[in-house]
Scaffold this motif. Structure first.
Motif, short mmCIF file in Angstrom:
data_model
loop_
_atom_site.label_atom_id
_atom_site.label_comp_id
_atom_site.label_asym_id
_atom_site.label_seq_id
_atom_site.Cartn_x
_atom_site.Cartn_y
_atom_site.Cartn_z
N GLU A 213 0.81 -1.23 0.00
CA GLU A 213 0.00 0.00 0.00
C GLU A 213 0.84 1.27 0.00
OE1 GLU A 213 -3.37 -0.79 -0.55
OE2 GLU A 213 -2.07 -2.53 -0.78
N LEU A 214 2.16 1.13 -0.13
CA LEU A 214 3.05 2.29 -0.22
C LEU A 214 3.58 2.37 -1.64
CD1 LEU A 214 5.08 1.93 3.11
CD2 LEU A 214 2.88 3.07 2.73
N TYR A 215 2.81 3.00 -2.53
CA TYR A 215 3.22 3.08 -3.94
C TYR A 215 3.08 4.50 -4.44
CZ TYR A 215 -1.87 2.27 -4.34
OH TYR A 215 -3.24 2.32 -4.18
N ASP A 216 3.80 4.79 -5.51
CA ASP A 216 3.89 6.16 -6.00
C ASP A 216 2.71 6.58 -6.86
OD1 ASP A 216 5.25 8.70 -6.50
OD2 ASP A 216 5.61 7.93 -8.51
N TYR A 306 4.71 10.15 2.08
CA TYR A 306 5.94 9.53 1.58
C TYR A 306 6.36 10.15 0.24
CZ TYR A 306 6.07 5.97 5.21
OH TYR A 306 6.18 5.33 6.43
N ARG A 307 5.40 10.49 -0.60
CA ARG A 307 5.75 11.13 -1.88
C ARG A 307 6.45 12.46 -1.63
NH1 ARG A 307 0.23 9.92 -3.48
NH2 ARG A 307 0.23 7.87 -4.49
N GLU A 308 5.97 13.22 -0.67
CA GLU A 308 6.60 14.50 -0.34
C GLU A 308 8.04 14.28 0.09
OE1 GLU A 308 4.23 16.31 2.68
OE2 GLU A 308 2.59 16.86 1.31
N LYS A 309 8.28 13.25 0.88
CA LYS A 309 9.65 12.99 1.35
C LYS A 309 10.55 12.50 0.23
CE LYS A 309 8.32 10.52 5.05
NZ LYS A 309 8.38 9.84 6.36
N PHE A 310 10.04 11.61 -0.62
CA PHE A 310 10.83 11.16 -1.77
C PHE A 310 11.20 12.34 -2.68
CE2 PHE A 310 9.43 6.65 -1.18
CZ PHE A 310 10.67 6.07 -1.30
N THR A 311 10.21 13.19 -2.97
CA THR A 311 10.45 14.32 -3.87
C THR A 311 11.54 15.24 -3.33
OG1 THR A 311 8.18 14.26 -4.70
CG2 THR A 311 9.39 16.32 -4.98
#
Length: 400
Positions: A213-216, A306-311
């Motif tokens: 459930e942790l996908y981009d 998580y997307r914010e952190k990856f970016t």
């Protein structure tokens, strides 16, 4: 003592503690730990409230199978998430609650591996891997066979390289998609190939889907093994067992709540095993889990964080080295310019930042250690700490 205990390797974090021993990091930099995949986003309040609201359940022995309301909630979630008709998933025979995927992935091998077979059994697994797979196989009395995942294979296991002689001895195959540590996602076609092999050679596939459930991309969630089996016409999910957890999905690692689902015949025998193992889920945990499986809003918000952190992390670090965002998970699988252990050691010494050497997650096999010259970075800390970490790694690389 069980003689197989002597074959167990030290756990990765034990190795990491030894690696850092004797180093005094700079005092002017606050410690940041990105070595362990422990979610730090807040556990949703409604899960905590449900746990407290049913605290009277602590006075009752829970059953191994769990309450029907929980199994029904899980079956409905599986059906919705993986486009399987809800009627195809019987909550009485296809679903079994477990105390997190870790204990289930381990105990499952103890149940299904037949060490008395005429030919010593083999448990096949990806390399790098979650070390529970290896320990479970060894303590069940099986040999291990590692399938390397490298940059050349898109960090997916090269199952085509496995000889028939291994498949013939294989009793259990562990797969992990999205993968730990790379976040690589298996395609439905790749899973179909494995299901055909399982049918041909009569082995069980244990699919660790705890990062599912942790996908981009919201439009492309990772495919699941039960979904693939059903699409192939394997509507009874023969030889398929999937493992899911609320730890990553709902930021509730301390709840120790998950489930296994799939082949009813296998689960019937695994249920019998678990009645003796004594790991029934407490009733308050079951009620909190029902609420978690029935709500998707918090999971969508979790992915956004998580997307914010990856970016942010990749934007900063890409100025100093090649770095890619994985399609899923919360890990960055970073290539290092020299030995991964020395990279992690020096990064801690110079920047007070802890990451996990990739070679601690893998074994040398067929002449290579596929985790070597990589480090696993878990973006589980708050956004500001992840940003600081990216700057520290960038500064470290620039010094080099």
């Amino acid at each position: 003592m069980n003689p197989n205990l002597a074959s167990l390797h030290p756990y990765p974090f034990e190795k990491l503690a030894q690696l850092k021993q004797g180093i005094t990091p700079p005092h002017d930099k606050a410690p940041i730990v990105l070595s362990i995949g422990e979610p730090s986003h807040p556990t949703p309040h409604f899960i905590q409230e449900a746990l407290l609201a049913h605290s009277q359940g602590l006075g009752i022995y829970p059953t191994t199978k769990g309450i029907i309301e929980l199994r029904l909630a899980i079956a409905e979630w599986l059906a919705q998430r993986y486009a399987i008709p809800v009627a195809a998933l019987d909550p009485d025979s296809h679903v079994l609650p477990v105390s997190g995927t870790r204990e289930a992935l381990f105990s499952f091998a103890q149940c299904v591996v037949d060490a008395s077979a005429a030919v010593k059994p083999v448990v096949v697994m990806p390399n790098p891997f979650y070390q529970i797979y290896e320990g479970a196989a060894l303590l069940a009395g099986a040999d291990t066979y590692f399938v390397n995942t490298t940059e050349a294979t898109g960090y997916l296991p090269d199952f085509a390289s496995v000889p028939d002689s291994v498949w013939q001895r294989c009793q259990l195959l562990y797969i992990c998609s999205p993968g730990n540590p790379s976040g690589a996602v298996m395609s439905q076609q790749q899973q179909q190939t494995l299901l055909n092999l399982a049918e041909q050679h009569d082995f069980i596939i244990a699919s660790d889907e705890c990062y599912s459930e942790l996908y981009d991309d919201e439009a492309q969630p990772p495919v699941g093994l039960l979904q693939t089996a059903y699409a192939m016409g394997n509507t009874a999910f023969k030889r398929c067992v999937v493992f899911h957890s609320l730890s990553k999905r709902s930021n509730a690692p301390g709840l120790r709540s998950g489930f296994v689902a799939g082949d009813a015949d296998i689960l019937r025998q695994y249920f019998q095993y678990r009645t003796y193992q004594g790991c029934a889920m407490p009733l308050p945990t079951q009620h909190a889990s029902i609420k978690a499986w029935q709500d998707e809003r918090h999971v969508i918000d979790n992915r956004r964080l998580y997307r914010e952190k990856f970016t942010a992390f990749i934007s900063i670090l890409s100025e100093a080295c090649p770095v890619n965002q994985p399609p899923a998970s919360f890990y960055v699988w970073l290539k290092t310019p020299f030995s991964d252990t020395e990279f992690a050691r020096q990064l801690f010494a110079h920047e007070n930042l802890t990451v996990l050497p990739g070679s601690f997650l893998s074994r040398e096999f067929n002449g290579i250690n596929p985790g070597a010259n990589h480090v696993r970075i878990a973006l589980v800390a708050p956004l500001d700490a992840c940003i600081k970490s990216a700057h520290r790694i960038k500064n470290f690389l620039n010094i080099l």
